[in-house]
Enzyme design. Structure first.
Site, mmCIF file in Angstrom:
data_model
loop_
_atom_site.group_PDB
_atom_site.id
_atom_site.type_symbol
_atom_site.label_atom_id
_atom_site.label_comp_id
_atom_site.label_asym_id
_atom_site.label_seq_id
_atom_site.Cartn_x
_atom_site.Cartn_y
_atom_site.Cartn_z
ATOM 1 N N ASN A 81 0.826 -1.189 0.000
ATOM 2 C CA ASN A 81 0.000 0.000 0.000
ATOM 3 C C ASN A 81 0.875 1.259 0.000
ATOM 4 O O ASN A 81 2.099 1.172 -0.017
ATOM 5 C CB ASN A 81 -0.951 -0.031 1.199
ATOM 6 C CG ASN A 81 -2.294 0.566 0.880
ATOM 7 O OD1 ASN A 81 -2.392 1.535 0.146
ATOM 8 N ND2 ASN A 81 -3.344 -0.016 1.443
ATOM 9 N N HIS A 111 24.355 1.514 11.775
ATOM 10 C CA HIS A 111 25.393 2.524 11.986
ATOM 11 C C HIS A 111 26.190 2.131 13.225
ATOM 12 O O HIS A 111 25.632 1.590 14.181
ATOM 13 C CB HIS A 111 24.769 3.913 12.156
ATOM 14 C CG HIS A 111 24.000 4.339 10.956
ATOM 15 N ND1 HIS A 111 24.594 4.910 9.861
ATOM 16 C CD2 HIS A 111 22.688 4.240 10.651
ATOM 17 C CE1 HIS A 111 23.681 5.162 8.947
ATOM 18 N NE2 HIS A 111 22.511 4.758 9.404
ATOM 19 N N GLY A 138 -0.141 -1.746 8.815
ATOM 20 C CA GLY A 138 0.227 -0.363 8.571
ATOM 21 C C GLY A 138 1.197 0.181 9.608
ATOM 22 O O GLY A 138 1.043 -0.045 10.803
ATOM 23 N N ARG A 176 6.347 -8.821 19.697
ATOM 24 C CA ARG A 176 6.407 -10.088 20.429
ATOM 25 C C ARG A 176 5.249 -10.947 19.961
ATOM 26 O O ARG A 176 4.158 -10.454 19.618
ATOM 27 C CB ARG A 176 6.355 -9.863 21.932
ATOM 28 C CG ARG A 176 5.085 -9.282 22.421
ATOM 29 C CD ARG A 176 5.157 -8.730 23.835
ATOM 30 N NE ARG A 176 3.914 -8.121 24.234
ATOM 31 C CZ ARG A 176 3.393 -7.011 23.752
ATOM 32 N NH1 ARG A 176 3.980 -6.369 22.790
ATOM 33 N NH2 ARG A 176 2.249 -6.540 24.215
#
Length: 182
Positions: A81, A111, A138, A176
Site C-alpha cells: 500500500n 550505523h 500499517g 512479540r
C-alpha cells in the site's frame, strides 16, 4: 566502497559509485511516483527497471521509496500500500502473496555505536527476509537482519527487531508473539 557495501562490510556512503547508484534510483522512483493509476504498464516497466526482481501480479502503490532498488526482490501476487520505504543497502527479499500495509518501513542500514566511526561516515547493513503469505500491518517497522517466517502477521505499528517464526501473530514495540495464526 560499493563492493564493501554489497558484502555487508562497513563502508562510507559518500563514495561516487554509491552516490551515482542512489541518484539513478531516485530518478526512477520520481518517475514511478508521478504516474497515475491508469498507467499500470508504465508503472510495471519502471518497477522492473528499478528492482532486482518483481513477480507476476505484484502491485506497489506510490509513493514508494528505496535506496537503490537493485537489492530488492519481491515475489508474485504481493501488494504494498501507499508509502512503502525499503532501504535496501543490504538485500530485501519478499516472498509470494505478501501484504504490506501503508507506511511500512523495511530498514537494512546499521550505523556504528562508536561515535568516531559514525562521524567519519561509516555504516553497514544487514538483510531482511519476509516469507510467503506474510501480512505487515500499517506503520510496521522491520529492522536490519530480521527474518519473518511464512504466514506470519505483524500488527500495525509493530517494531520487528528480532526474527519471527512462521505462522504467528506479533504485535508491539518490540514486536512479540501473542498467538499462532490458527
Amino acid at each position: 566502497m560499493y563492493e564493501r557495501m554489497l558484502a555487508g562490510d562497513l563502508y562510507v556512503a559518500l563514495d561516487p559509485q554509491i552516490e551515482a547508484a542512489g541518484l539513478e534510483s531516485m530518478q526512477l522512483q520520481d518517475r514511478y511516483n508521478s504516474t497515475g493509476a491508469e498507467q499500470a504498464e508504465l508503472r510495471r516497466s519502471l518497477l522492473e527497471e528499478l528492482l532486482g526482481s518483481i513477480g507476476e501480479g505484484t502491485t506497489i502503490r506510490p509513493p514508494f521509496r528505496c535506496d537503490y532498488g537493485s537489492s530488492i526482490s519481491i515475489g508474485s501476487w504481493c501488494f504494498a500500500n501507499f508509502g512503502l520505504v525499503a532501504l535496501d543497502v543490504a538485500a530485501i527479499t519478499i516472498g509470494d502473496h505478501v501484504q504490506i500495509g501503508p507506511n511500512v518501513q523495511l530498514l537494512t542500514p546499521t550505523h556504528p555505536i562508536d561515535p568516531d566511526l559514525r562521524r567519519a561516515g561509516w555504516e553497514a547493513a544487514e538483510p531482511i527476509t519476509i516469507g510467503d503469505n506474510v501480512w505487515l500491518g500499517g506503520g510496521a517497522i522491520v529492522l536490519p537482519g530480521v527474518e519473518i517466517g511464512a504466514d506470519t502477521v505483524v500488527g500495525a505499528g509493530a517494531v520487528v527487531s528480532r526474527d519471527l517464526p512462521a505462522g504467528v501473530v506479533a504485535v508491539g514495540n518490540p514486536a512479540r508473539v501473542v498467538r499462532d495464526v490458527r
